[in-house]
Design an enzyme around this catalytic site. Structure first.
Site, PDB file in Angstrom:
ATOM      1  N   ARG A 157       0.842  -1.205   0.000  1.00  0.00           N
ATOM      2  CA  ARG A 157       0.000   0.000   0.000  1.00  0.00           C
ATOM      3  C   ARG A 157       0.875   1.252   0.000  1.00  0.00           C
ATOM      4  NH1 ARG A 157      -3.045  -2.920   4.333  1.00  0.00           N
ATOM      5  NH2 ARG A 157      -4.705  -4.044   3.270  1.00  0.00           N
ATOM      6  N   ASP A 209     -16.449  -2.284  -3.922  1.00  0.00           N
ATOM      7  CA  ASP A 209     -16.585  -3.560  -3.221  1.00  0.00           C
ATOM      8  C   ASP A 209     -18.046  -3.979  -3.319  1.00  0.00           C
ATOM      9  OD1 ASP A 209     -14.512  -4.985  -0.968  1.00  0.00           O
ATOM     10  OD2 ASP A 209     -16.613  -5.634  -0.885  1.00  0.00           O
ATOM     11  N   ALA A 260     -17.091  -6.425  -8.931  1.00  0.00           N
ATOM     12  CA  ALA A 260     -15.922  -5.760  -9.516  1.00  0.00           C
ATOM     13  C   ALA A 260     -15.784  -6.006 -11.023  1.00  0.00           C
ATOM     14  CB  ALA A 260     -14.659  -6.211  -8.787  1.00  0.00           C
ATOM     15  N   ASP A 281      -6.890  -6.069  -5.696  1.00  0.00           N
ATOM     16  CA  ASP A 281      -6.440  -7.002  -4.646  1.00  0.00           C
ATOM     17  C   ASP A 281      -7.640  -7.831  -4.209  1.00  0.00           C
ATOM     18  OD1 ASP A 281      -5.199  -8.271  -2.501  1.00  0.00           O
ATOM     19  OD2 ASP A 281      -5.592  -6.596  -1.141  1.00  0.00           O
ATOM     20  N   CYS A 314      -3.777 -13.711  -3.405  1.00  0.00           N
ATOM     21  CA  CYS A 314      -3.460 -14.329  -2.114  1.00  0.00           C
ATOM     22  C   CYS A 314      -3.807 -15.820  -2.147  1.00  0.00           C
ATOM     23  CB  CYS A 314      -4.178 -13.613  -0.974  1.00  0.00           C
ATOM     24  SG  CYS A 314      -5.953 -13.564  -1.154  1.00  0.00           S
TER      25      CYS A 314
HETATM   26  N1  SAH Z   1      -7.886  -4.987  -1.020  1.00  0.00           N
HETATM   27  C1  SAH Z   1      -8.314  -5.174   0.341  1.00  0.00           C
HETATM   28  C2  SAH Z   1      -8.578  -6.612   0.677  1.00  0.00           C
HETATM   29  C3  SAH Z   1      -9.589  -7.261  -0.200  1.00  0.00           C
HETATM   30  S1  SAH Z   1     -10.434  -8.566   0.592  1.00  0.00           S
HETATM   31  C4  SAH Z   1      -7.318  -4.568   1.312  1.00  0.00           C
HETATM   32  O1  SAH Z   1      -6.357  -3.928   0.884  1.00  0.00           O
HETATM   33  O2  SAH Z   1      -7.499  -4.745   2.529  1.00  0.00           O
HETATM   34  C5  SAH Z   1     -11.596  -8.975  -0.621  1.00  0.00           C
HETATM   35  C6  SAH Z   1     -12.743  -7.998  -0.757  1.00  0.00           C
HETATM   36  O3  SAH Z   1     -13.331  -8.260  -2.008  1.00  0.00           O
HETATM   37  C7  SAH Z   1     -13.846  -8.148   0.268  1.00  0.00           C
HETATM   38  O4  SAH Z   1     -14.114  -6.897   0.856  1.00  0.00           O
HETATM   39  C8  SAH Z   1     -15.055  -8.648  -0.513  1.00  0.00           C
HETATM   40  O5  SAH Z   1     -16.281  -8.076  -0.075  1.00  0.00           O
HETATM   41  C9  SAH Z   1     -14.738  -8.162  -1.900  1.00  0.00           C
HETATM   42  N2  SAH Z   1     -15.274  -8.945  -2.998  1.00  0.00           N
HETATM   43  C10 SAH Z   1     -15.214 -10.284  -3.161  1.00  0.00           C
HETATM   44  N3  SAH Z   1     -15.686 -10.618  -4.362  1.00  0.00           N
HETATM   45  C11 SAH Z   1     -16.062  -9.481  -4.978  1.00  0.00           C
HETATM   46  C12 SAH Z   1     -16.601  -9.180  -6.251  1.00  0.00           C
HETATM   47  N4  SAH Z   1     -16.853 -10.149  -7.122  1.00  0.00           N
HETATM   48  N5  SAH Z   1     -16.829  -7.889  -6.566  1.00  0.00           N
HETATM   49  C13 SAH Z   1     -16.562  -6.912  -5.681  1.00  0.00           C
HETATM   50  N6  SAH Z   1     -16.054  -7.135  -4.463  1.00  0.00           N
HETATM   51  C14 SAH Z   1     -15.791  -8.399  -4.113  1.00  0.00           C
END
Ligand code: SAH
Length: 395
Positions: free
Chosen positions: A212, A250, A279, A299, A339
């Site tokens: 970050r 999100d 997304a 991410d 991850c």
């Molecule tokens: N980038 C974040 C961590 C992401 S964790 C950080 O820096 O902390 C994964 C996230 O993706 C979660 O909040 C979950 O709600 C979201 N998510 C999972 N699948 C998704 C999708 N298809 N579209 C949008 N958001 C999604």
């Protein structure tokens, strides 16, 4: 002499352990009736087939990884003082590495407490107990945490699917104190909120701290989109670093609430837009609307949860890279991470390159990184590195 029950290594099977590896698999052990009868998570003395005592560990007959070594000292007393010693060593390391007391304090094997993960949010700690051995040690772990950190609250986030492999039930409970609402934390000088009750994993992804910070350096004056923003980690640090405008996407309303609250805490609400959307669909929509961004951050959660999803997951990363690359304006930057434990760094880099090629984009990798140093790796178990993150500039 130790009074612990002995677990005997099968003939010719002690080499890996002698070379520094901390595990014995079930087929490497003489499964006598006495050994089989040991309660899951029992403390044992590890002896080789010739009777040489090699160390002290925990044993679980239900797990493929039957023995996890706690100490190479066969006479090691394993109690709360032992755990406190390991906690103190881990704490001294983190205090050197991370300025604010918000980090992963214990990262399992690498901190000599195999099966235990502890995340620290100031005086609140969140534990993940992932093995029967650590579950049996839980009372000592809680005492040791009190001795070393005297936390106001301890949350047990014992709901990981890996517990099933150990024959453990899954639960989430507060072992000490109370946690009222989200807990505050600071990362790279920026304030955030983590929800330890309903949040994911342990409430905050400390592993991306350095990534970050690196991405934030690319953001001044640029438009930024942070897909899968969760609690706003990349988005809010981008805004604080001087981004022209930040869009955070999100699909979870509760995640976006945390992200928006973080923006407010840092006085950057006016720079940030929070969009609840899937997304991939949102990327397609933005592309159709001809929107482009100076920095695109992707991410996502793990696309590959088990080996059987590998092919589909790799395709997912390729598609993600394609759409994300298309969204980057010429000369802009793409940060993309995985991850997924089962995806190797090479395979991930290949899918990112293929996605870029499908998008008709060229560029260069500026940085290839994993988790920060508060997520250390055991030298004999380097495959436990799960996070892969590439930052690229696109032409
Ligand atoms: N980038 C974040 C961590 C992401 S964790 C950080 O820096 O902390 C994964 C996230 O993706 C979660 O909040 C979950 O709600 C979201 N998510 C999972 N699948 C998704 C999708 N298809 N579209 C949008 N958001 C999604």
């Amino acid at each position: 002499m130790t009074s612990l029950p002995a677990v005997r290594i099968a003939q010719g099977m002690s080499r890996r352990l002698r070379r520094g590896h901390p595990w014995l698999f079930s087929n490497e052990i003489e499964m006598t009736p006495d050994t089989r009868a040991l309660p899951p998570g029992a403390l044992v003395s590890v002896v080789d087939s010739g009777g040489e005592r090699l160390g002290t560990g925990t044993f679980n007959v239900h797990s493929l990884i039957s023995v996890r070594l706690l100490s190479r000292d066969p006479d090691q007393a394993v109690d709360s003082a032992f755990v406190a010693g390991r906690l103190r060593a881990a704490l001294a390391l983190r205090e050197r590495l991370v300025p604010a007391p918000h980090y992963r304090l214990i990262h399992s094997e690498a901190d000599n407490l195999p099966g235990l993960v502890v995340d620290r949010y100031g005086d609140v700690v969140a534990c993940q107990v992932n093995t029967a051995g650590m579950e049996a040690l839980l009372p000592d772990i809680l005492t040791a945490l009190d001795d070393v950190l005297a936390p106001s609250a301890v949350v047990l986030q014992n709901d990981s699917p890996v517990r099933t492999l150990e024959g453990l039930d899954r639960y989430h409970r507060i072992a000490k104190g109370t946690v009222e609402g989200p807990v505050p934390l600071t990362e790279n000088g920026v304030r955030f909120l983590a929800d330890l009750n309903e949040g994911q994993k342990t409430g905050w992804f400390h592993d991306q701290r350095d990534n970050r910070a690196f991405v934030a350096r690319l953001c001044p004056g640029r438009t930024v989109i942070d897909l899968f923003t969760y609690a706003g980690g990349f988005a809010v640090q981008a805004a604080c670093a001087g981004a022209a405008a930040v869009t955070a996407v999100d699909r979870s309303e509760s995640a976006l609430t945390l992200a928006a609250a973080a923006a407010a805490l840092n006085g950057v609400t006016g720079l940030c837009r929070f969009v609840r959307a899937e997304a991939f669909a949102e990327m397609e929509r933005l592309l159709a609307a001809k929107e482009r961004f100076g920095v695109v951050v992707c991410d996502p959660p793990a696309f590959v949860k088990g080996r059987k999803d590998l092919a589909a997951g790799l395709k997912g990363y390729r598609k993600l890279a394609r759409l994300a690359a298309e969204l980057v304006e010429p000369g802009g930057f793409l940060f993309i991470a995985s991850c997924s434990h089962h995806v190797s760094p090479e395979a991930f880099a290949e899918e990112v390159a293929r996605g870029m090629a499908l998008a008709g984009r060229s560029g260069r990798i500026l940085r290839s990184a994993g988790a920060g140093p508060d997520h250390p790796l055991h030298p004999a178990v380097p495959e436990s590195a799960y996070l892969k993150a590439l930052t690229l500039q696109l032409d």
